[in-house]
Design a protein around this motif. Sequence first.
Motif, PDB file in Angstrom:
ATOM      1  N   SER A  47      76.110 -21.624 -16.289  1.00 13.59           N
ATOM      2  CA  SER A  47      77.313 -22.209 -15.413  1.00 13.59           C
ATOM      3  C   SER A  47      78.525 -22.090 -15.800  1.00 13.59           C
ATOM      4  O   SER A  47      78.808 -22.193 -17.156  1.00 13.59           O
ATOM      5  CB  SER A  47      77.263 -23.867 -15.581  1.00 13.59           C
ATOM      6  N   ILE A  48      79.649 -21.133 -15.180  1.00 15.42           N
ATOM      7  CA  ILE A  48      80.874 -20.905 -15.502  1.00 15.42           C
ATOM      8  C   ILE A  48      81.733 -22.294 -15.655  1.00 15.42           C
ATOM      9  O   ILE A  48      82.592 -22.402 -16.659  1.00 15.42           O
ATOM     10  CB  ILE A  48      81.500 -19.992 -14.485  1.00 15.42           C
ATOM     11  N   THR A  49      81.365 -23.224 -14.793  1.00 17.20           N
ATOM     12  CA  THR A  49      82.135 -24.536 -14.790  1.00 17.20           C
ATOM     13  C   THR A  49      82.076 -25.103 -16.380  1.00 17.20           C
ATOM     14  O   THR A  49      82.798 -25.642 -17.056  1.00 17.20           O
ATOM     15  CB  THR A  49      81.508 -25.342 -14.003  1.00 17.20           C
ATOM     16  N   LEU A  50      80.500 -25.248 -16.809  1.00 17.95           N
ATOM     17  CA  LEU A  50      80.481 -25.718 -18.222  1.00 17.95           C
ATOM     18  C   LEU A  50      81.100 -24.972 -19.188  1.00 17.95           C
ATOM     19  O   LEU A  50      81.590 -25.536 -20.170  1.00 17.95           O
ATOM     20  CB  LEU A  50      78.983 -25.774 -18.512  1.00 17.95           C
ATOM     21  N   GLU A  51      81.150 -23.622 -19.063  1.00 15.49           N
ATOM     22  CA  GLU A  51      81.986 -22.615 -20.035  1.00 15.49           C
ATOM     23  C   GLU A  51      83.235 -23.063 -19.950  1.00 15.49           C
ATOM     24  O   GLU A  51      84.034 -23.485 -21.225  1.00 15.49           O
ATOM     25  CB  GLU A  51      81.683 -21.474 -19.647  1.00 15.49           C
ATOM     26  N   GLU A  52      84.128 -23.173 -18.743  1.00 13.29           N
ATOM     27  CA  GLU A  52      85.422 -23.476 -18.716  1.00 13.29           C
ATOM     28  C   GLU A  52      85.744 -24.638 -19.185  1.00 13.29           C
ATOM     29  O   GLU A  52      87.100 -24.898 -19.765  1.00 13.29           O
ATOM     30  CB  GLU A  52      85.895 -23.152 -17.206  1.00 13.29           C
ATOM     31  N   THR A  53      84.900 -25.630 -19.002  1.00 16.08           N
ATOM     32  CA  THR A  53      85.238 -27.042 -19.435  1.00 16.08           C
ATOM     33  C   THR A  53      84.980 -27.358 -21.028  1.00 16.08           C
ATOM     34  O   THR A  53      85.114 -28.534 -21.545  1.00 16.08           O
ATOM     35  CB  THR A  53      84.594 -28.082 -18.504  1.00 16.08           C
ATOM     36  N   GLY A  54      84.365 -26.459 -21.692  1.00 17.18           N
ATOM     37  CA  GLY A  54      84.159 -26.572 -22.984  1.00 17.18           C
ATOM     38  C   GLY A  54      82.946 -27.464 -23.423  1.00 17.18           C
ATOM     39  O   GLY A  54      82.528 -27.972 -24.369  1.00 17.18           O
ATOM     40  N   LEU A 152      80.214 -13.072  -6.733  1.00 13.91           N
ATOM     41  CA  LEU A 152      80.862 -13.111  -8.050  1.00 13.91           C
ATOM     42  C   LEU A 152      79.995 -13.444  -9.014  1.00 13.91           C
ATOM     43  O   LEU A 152      80.031 -12.555 -10.249  1.00 13.91           O
ATOM     44  CB  LEU A 152      82.040 -14.200  -7.987  1.00 13.91           C
ATOM     45  N   ASP A 153      79.056 -13.970  -8.759  1.00 19.35           N
ATOM     46  CA  ASP A 153      77.827 -14.220  -9.991  1.00 19.35           C
ATOM     47  C   ASP A 153      76.870 -13.181 -10.096  1.00 19.35           C
ATOM     48  O   ASP A 153      76.691 -12.581 -11.396  1.00 19.35           O
ATOM     49  CB  ASP A 153      76.785 -15.261  -9.587  1.00 19.35           C
ATOM     50  N   GLN A 176      67.502  -6.169  -7.104  1.00 21.38           N
ATOM     51  CA  GLN A 176      68.265  -7.169  -8.256  1.00 21.38           C
ATOM     52  C   GLN A 176      68.990  -8.173  -7.429  1.00 21.38           C
ATOM     53  O   GLN A 176      69.702  -8.897  -8.152  1.00 21.38           O
ATOM     54  CB  GLN A 176      69.393  -6.294  -8.705  1.00 21.38           C
ATOM     55  N   ARG A 177      68.377  -8.483  -6.034  1.00 24.73           N
ATOM     56  CA  ARG A 177      69.260  -9.532  -5.466  1.00 24.73           C
ATOM     57  C   ARG A 177      69.109 -10.858  -6.401  1.00 24.73           C
ATOM     58  O   ARG A 177      67.838 -11.198  -6.646  1.00 24.73           O
ATOM     59  CB  ARG A 177      68.490  -9.732  -4.144  1.00 24.73           C
ATOM     60  N   ILE A 178      69.814 -11.597  -6.210  1.00 25.14           N
ATOM     61  CA  ILE A 178      70.071 -12.838  -7.015  1.00 25.14           C
ATOM     62  C   ILE A 178      69.626 -14.142  -5.889  1.00 25.14           C
ATOM     63  O   ILE A 178      69.602 -15.290  -6.543  1.00 25.14           O
ATOM     64  CB  ILE A 178      71.405 -13.017  -7.878  1.00 25.14           C
ATOM     65  N   CYS A 179      69.903 -13.911  -4.700  1.00 28.27           N
ATOM     66  CA  CYS A 179      69.797 -15.056  -3.849  1.00 28.27           C
ATOM     67  C   CYS A 179      68.166 -15.023  -3.409  1.00 28.27           C
ATOM     68  O   CYS A 179      67.966 -14.759  -2.220  1.00 28.27           O
ATOM     69  CB  CYS A 179      70.735 -14.721  -2.475  1.00 28.27           C
ATOM     70  N   ASN A 180      67.335 -15.515  -4.157  1.00 32.21           N
ATOM     71  CA  ASN A 180      66.167 -15.813  -4.104  1.00 32.21           C
ATOM     72  C   ASN A 180      65.619 -17.239  -3.573  1.00 32.21           C
ATOM     73  O   ASN A 180      65.004 -17.355  -2.753  1.00 32.21           O
ATOM     74  CB  ASN A 180      65.263 -15.515  -5.068  1.00 32.21           C
TER      75      ASN A 180
END
Length: 205
Positions: A47-54, A152-153, A176-180
């Motif tokens: 989660s980028i959100t969890l990274e950004e919020t510390g 973006l991911d 390498q598709r990530i939309c599985n």
Amino acid sequence: MDEKIQETLQNLTKNNMGGYFVQNQTMLLDLLTKLIPKGSTIGCGDSITLEETGVFDFLRQGSYNFLDKHAPNLTREEKRSIYLNNFTADTFITGTNAVTLDGKLFNIDGNGSRVAPMLYGPNQVIVVVGINKLTTDVDAALKRTRQIAAPLDAKRLGKATPCTALNRCIDCRHQQRICNDFVLINGQFIKNRIKVIIVNETLGY
């Protein structure tokens, strides 16, 4: 509080999920301190959100048994062990790709390690989301996830999929598709097992 946010929180409650609203990172971490007992075993999803919020640093520095999938030098086997242990964690914390106005959670995942514990296992699931992830309905959630979040991911993960060059999804069949895994959570049997915290900021993607 914005009417859209208020309606989303009310509908999360109707769907047997807890809904919370905080203004910023400080309020978020204060709320997490109240929701997660000290000594708990905590799993997490990417989660980028969890990274950004510390949040990740908060868990590393707190009195928790944090199953840190981002710890350096983990082997493939060690990471898989963490993924499996997430199912027995006291709390699993993650972001989400979209929250709909009628109180549903939508996610697209590559190998299922993030969405699987959301569905089953941990006694508590905490979902942290910025206001940019709020969508009118499931169709809008699918569109924003495929056309905004997924490319973006894929770039972040260093994938060679077409979306990383085109900046949009073409529903490829690349190896390498990530939309599985497409997962829609409409509600819960156990009241408030899933708790959604909406932060009044633009977070993640």
